[in-house]
Design a protein around this motif. Structure first.
Motif, PDB file in Angstrom:
ATOM      1  N   SER A  65      27.585  49.112  37.443  1.00 25.80           N
ATOM      2  CA  SER A  65      27.326  48.481  37.384  1.00 25.80           C
ATOM      3  C   SER A  65      27.369  47.425  35.431  1.00 25.80           C
ATOM      4  O   SER A  65      27.983  48.410  35.061  1.00 25.80           O
ATOM      5  CB  SER A  65      25.751  47.710  37.218  1.00 25.80           C
ATOM      6  OG  SER A  65      25.267  48.234  35.641  1.00 25.80           O
ATOM      7  N   PRO A  66      28.067  46.026  35.715  1.00 29.80           N
ATOM      8  CA  PRO A  66      28.127  45.727  34.379  1.00 29.80           C
ATOM      9  C   PRO A  66      26.777  46.185  32.485  1.00 29.80           C
ATOM     10  O   PRO A  66      27.908  46.449  31.673  1.00 29.80           O
ATOM     11  CB  PRO A  66      27.963  44.464  34.552  1.00 29.80           C
ATOM     12  CG  PRO A  66      28.112  44.065  35.427  1.00 29.80           C
ATOM     13  CD  PRO A  66      27.415  45.010  36.661  1.00 29.80           C
ATOM     14  N   GLN A 115      30.580  47.456  41.713  1.00 38.02           N
ATOM     15  CA  GLN A 115      29.635  48.462  42.676  1.00 38.02           C
ATOM     16  C   GLN A 115      30.358  47.898  44.559  1.00 38.02           C
ATOM     17  O   GLN A 115      30.266  47.111  44.104  1.00 38.02           O
ATOM     18  CB  GLN A 115      28.177  48.544  42.325  1.00 38.02           C
ATOM     19  CG  GLN A 115      28.205  48.909  40.971  1.00 38.02           C
ATOM     20  CD  GLN A 115      27.013  48.718  40.480  1.00 38.02           C
ATOM     21  OE1 GLN A 115      25.924  47.669  40.501  1.00 38.02           O
ATOM     22  NE2 GLN A 115      25.714  49.713  40.338  1.00 38.02           N
ATOM     23  N   ALA A 116      29.544  48.689  45.181  1.00 41.90           N
ATOM     24  CA  ALA A 116      29.678  48.156  46.350  1.00 41.90           C
ATOM     25  C   ALA A 116      28.588  46.964  46.690  1.00 41.90           C
ATOM     26  O   ALA A 116      27.641  46.701  46.035  1.00 41.90           O
ATOM     27  CB  ALA A 116      29.594  48.733  46.954  1.00 41.90           C
ATOM     28  N   GLY A 117      29.505  46.161  47.185  1.00 35.40           N
ATOM     29  CA  GLY A 117      28.300  44.836  47.454  1.00 35.40           C
ATOM     30  C   GLY A 117      28.485  43.501  46.539  1.00 35.40           C
ATOM     31  O   GLY A 117      27.893  42.690  46.010  1.00 35.40           O
ATOM     32  N   ALA A 118      29.048  44.319  45.269  1.00 36.05           N
ATOM     33  CA  ALA A 118      28.877  43.441  43.901  1.00 36.05           C
ATOM     34  C   ALA A 118      30.148  42.176  43.909  1.00 36.05           C
ATOM     35  O   ALA A 118      31.429  42.443  44.514  1.00 36.05           O
ATOM     36  CB  ALA A 118      28.981  43.696  42.662  1.00 36.05           C
ATOM     37  N   ILE A 119      29.801  40.534  43.899  1.00 36.90           N
ATOM     38  CA  ILE A 119      30.688  39.811  44.076  1.00 36.90           C
ATOM     39  C   ILE A 119      31.850  39.938  42.907  1.00 36.90           C
ATOM     40  O   ILE A 119      33.144  40.106  43.358  1.00 36.90           O
ATOM     41  CB  ILE A 119      30.024  38.726  43.203  1.00 36.90           C
ATOM     42  CG1 ILE A 119      28.407  38.034  44.882  1.00 36.90           C
ATOM     43  CG2 ILE A 119      30.573  37.251  42.871  1.00 36.90           C
ATOM     44  CD1 ILE A 119      27.999  36.899  44.389  1.00 36.90           C
ATOM     45  N   ALA A 120      31.734  40.058  41.588  1.00 37.50           N
ATOM     46  CA  ALA A 120      32.415  40.673  40.429  1.00 37.50           C
ATOM     47  C   ALA A 120      32.308  41.422  39.907  1.00 37.50           C
ATOM     48  O   ALA A 120      31.484  42.866  39.597  1.00 37.50           O
ATOM     49  CB  ALA A 120      32.056  39.340  39.804  1.00 37.50           C
ATOM     50  N   GLU A 136      34.218  40.244  32.577  1.00 29.86           N
ATOM     51  CA  GLU A 136      33.824  40.128  34.013  1.00 29.86           C
ATOM     52  C   GLU A 136      35.561  40.173  34.730  1.00 29.86           C
ATOM     53  O   GLU A 136      36.155  39.185  34.116  1.00 29.86           O
ATOM     54  CB  GLU A 136      33.126  39.183  34.430  1.00 29.86           C
ATOM     55  CG  GLU A 136      33.163  39.278  36.340  1.00 29.86           C
ATOM     56  CD  GLU A 136      32.296  37.155  36.472  1.00 29.86           C
ATOM     57  OE1 GLU A 136      32.730  36.964  37.168  1.00 29.86           O
ATOM     58  OE2 GLU A 136      30.336  37.978  36.680  1.00 29.86           O
ATOM     59  N   ALA A 137      35.516  40.680  35.911  1.00 27.12           N
ATOM     60  CA  ALA A 137      37.057  40.959  35.722  1.00 27.12           C
ATOM     61  C   ALA A 137      36.571  41.152  37.675  1.00 27.12           C
ATOM     62  O   ALA A 137      36.216  41.618  38.366  1.00 27.12           O
ATOM     63  CB  ALA A 137      37.746  42.389  35.784  1.00 27.12           C
ATOM     64  N   GLY A 138      37.634  40.392  38.617  1.00 29.61           N
ATOM     65  CA  GLY A 138      38.111  40.863  39.819  1.00 29.61           C
ATOM     66  C   GLY A 138      38.602  42.536  40.182  1.00 29.61           C
ATOM     67  O   GLY A 138      39.610  42.282  38.867  1.00 29.61           O
TER      68      GLY A 138
END
Length: 672
Positions: A65-66, A115-120, A136-138
């Motif tokens: 996670s961030p 993480q799985a399911g996270a948008i970014a 934040e990054a894709g």
């Protein structure tokens, strides 16, 4: 003025990095282990310039996670330990919380994780352990870490790195170990833009074994089936004795899925090959040990490549028994194979005869060694302390003192049925007398278990099968009934090699090596070695050093069948010799025993084996001497009936096979 001061955080980090980060392979190991702990099923490693300037590890694990990502680079930050009790049962590959902090302190790092399911996801950039970018990054699910410019801020350590190709080889070793220990994970290694290693991740151990050891070595491997002993499980693949290597570089040991360097497991593996592998050669393979987490301490070395067992002897026994059973269950006979010239297409799936089909199952175009069929319970485990302090004697040049050549002898059995059991204390086989009706039938001169007593006297552990409906494997009849070898001697060549034929092809037997092994096994099985008294004592003159060496091992020499006493300052009188030995060899044998005694630092059981080996060598049929067809046939039958005569005590093979199919290929009688 105070002279003791606290180190700066940066300097402390550099010192810590020195314990964990030695070269690019150290970085790869720590990051690959983190990926495995994260539950990845696919891991890709990419390097440039040996990993010194560029190393990328990408996985599809759980990601971070961030909030957690920046914390992961702090010293002693980990998700794998929570309490003191966790240290007594470590089940993860990483646990110290030092790897990322140590690596980041001597490199430039970019981290991409989601993480799985996270948008970014999140991107971190660090230099010398300090976070420069947090954004934040894709990015794909999982974690990708790019490590650049190793030791850029500690140039003094750069000079200890090897050439790029060598460093790349160390990284390859890391990936290979990970692939062997986790066949359920697909690994890929890319070096300078070229894929150099891959494993399919389908969970079959044979796939990474094939990828690591190669086609030729894999074809010479035997499976160690899952063997449970002392609350532990051992399994893996090891080479046949005739395929030994000149070094130990291809020995891989794993404990609970962790690659380790273990002298204990190495000792157990090599002891299983005793008297079966050529002197100076070492076995290869991948041996896996599973045991309770509390029974092993992995927190004894910063790089986590060494472990400490709470009890060493049970570990030694478990590995030894599993490997010894696998070796004994295989015929271990080398085969002469016809190889096509380079460039000529050869059918990868030849229509091999039934004999070959029984030995190999063809999978994806390469030969898969079948499972060892008959693992037995082994109570003949050697003493761990005896083996670990032993240093194998150096190869000695033969010494000659004149005398007469020993006449060829054919072994004669006594008239008392017996069963033999191995006594580990002195590495001698103790003969236990039993009645014929108690389970041993006599046919010809040979002893074999009576049919109705087979289960009583042969303990067979069932082989683990993935199919619960399949019946347990049983002992093939050929392994239990030593009566009809079906081989006919057709001659000998160079007065050294016996030539026989059977339904499957030709068998070539080294008559001296085979007879030597037969005598060696028999002498070890004797509770008291039969002696023959000499008409007149033979006085052996020795140097002072030789005489002292003989005196130091006098008791063992007497156990080997000699009646020998001091006779003057540096002389010995030999009054009796082993019954299998020709009296004319006394001078030569005692001289050789003296030379071995001077150079051997082995333990007492090993010395006794060495003495018995010398007697067997001198008493065996000599190469280059004529032997009658009757003696050759008798020797051939004895060799084929006894599965323990597949190598001489030096480890050289006693026979090789040239199948009819290979002969037909040589003469172009079958399609290539």
């Amino acid at each position: 003025m105070a002279i003791i001061h606290e180190l700066s955080p940066h300097l402390a980090d550099l010192i810590a990095a020195g314990e964990v980060v030695e070269r690019p392979a150290s970085v790869a190991k720590e990051l690959v282990e983190n990926a495995i702990d994260a539950g990845a099923t696919r891991i890709t490693v990419e390097i440039e310039n040996g990993g010194i300037t560029y190393l990328r590890i990408a996985d599809n694990g759980c990601g971070m996670s961030p909030e957690d990502a920046p914390v992961a680079f702090r010293r002693h930050a980990t998700s794998k330990l929570h309490t003191e009790a966790d240290l007594t049962a470590i089940g993860t590959l990483g646990f110290r919380g030092e790897a990322l902090a140590a690596i980041s302190s001597v490199t430039r790092i970019d981290l991409f994780t989601r993480q799985a399911g996270a948008i970014a996801g999140v991107h971190l950039h660090l230099e010398a352990g300090e976070i420069q970018v947090n954004e934040e990054a894709g990015c794909p699910e999982g974690t990708t870490i790019v490590v650049r410019d190793l030791f850029y801020n500690t140039p003094a350590r750069m000079k200890f790195l090897k050439k790029d190709f060598t460093e790349a080889g160390y990284v390859l070793g890391v990936v290979q170990h990970a692939a062997l220990s986790h066949p359920e994970i697909a690994f890929t290694l890319i070096r300078d833009g070229k894929q150099v290693f891959t494993s399919d991740g389908k969970g079959k151990l044979l796939a990474p074994v094939f990828a690591v050891f190669g086609k030729e070595m894999t074809a010479n491997m035997i499976e160690v089936p899952r063997t449970e002993r002392n609350g532990m499980t051992v399994y893996g693949y090891i080479v046949k004795p005739h395929a030994g290597r000149p070094n130990r570089s291809m020995q891989h040991f794993f404990v609970n899925g962790r690659y380790v360097k273990s002298r204990l497991m190495q000792a157990a593996l090599e002891e299983a090959y005793r008297n079966a592998i050529i002197t100076g050669k070492y076995p290869s393979g991948a041996v896996f040990l599973e045991l309770p987490l509390a029974a092993v301490d992995v927190n004894v070395h910063p790089a986590k490549t060494e472990v400490k067992f709470s009890q060493e002897k049970p570990v030694f026994e478990a590995v030894y028994v599993a490997c010894k059973n696998a070796i004994m269950a295989n015929d271990n006979m080398p085969r002469i194979e016809h190889k096509e010239k380079p460039g000529r297409a050869e059918n990868p799936l030849p229509a091999a005869p039934a004999y070959e089909q029984e030995r190999f199952a063809v999978v994806k175009g390469y030969a898969k060694p079948l499972s060892a069929p008959v693992p037995k319970e082994q109570d003949d485990v050697p003493d761990l302390e005896d083996f670990l302090v032993a240093v194998p004697p150096r190869a000695q040049k033969p010494r000659h003192y004149g005398g007469y050549a020993a006449a060829p002898r054919i072994l004669q059995e006594d008239d008392t049925p017996h069963a033999v059991y191995y006594a580990a204390a002195d590495r001698r086989l103790q003969t236990v007398q039993s009645d014929t009706d108690a389970g041993f039938a006599r046919t010809d001169e040979y002893l074999r278990p009576a049919p109705d007593a087979l289960e009583k006297h042969v303990s067979i552990s069932q082989q683990t099968s993935t199919d619960g409906n399949k019946p347990p494997q049983t002992v093939p009849a050929a392994h239990l009934d030593p009566l009809d070898t079906g081989a006919r001697v057709i001659g000998e060549c160079f007065q050294t090699y016996l030539i026989a034929e059977d339904k499957d092809g030709l068998i070539l037997i080294d008559k001296h090596a085979a007879h030597e092994r037969i005598l060696f096994n028999k002498l070890r099985a004797e509770t008291e070695i039969p002696q023959q008294e000499l008409l007149t004592p033979v006085i052996v003159e020795l140097t002072g050093e030789e005489a002292a060496a003989i005196q130091s091992q006098l008791e063992d020499i007497r156990k080997a069948g000699f009646v020998i006493d001091p006779f003057g300052e540096n002389s010995y009188a030999v009054r009796s010799v082993p019954a299998y030995l020709d009296g004319g060899d006394v001078q030569s044998v005692i001289g050789e025993l003296a030379e071995k005694a001077m150079n051997s630092r082995a333990t007492v059981p090993d010395r006794l084996d060495d003495l018995i080996h010398t007697v067997a060598c001198k008493a065996a049929i000599k190469a280059g001497k004529p032997t009658s067809m009757t003696e050759l046939q008798d020797l051939c039958d004895r060799v084929l009936r006894d599965e323990n005569v597949r190598s001489c005590p030096h480890g050289r093979p006693t026979m090789v096979r040239l199948t009819k199919y290979e002969l037909d290929k040589l003469f172009k009688r079958v399609n290539q």
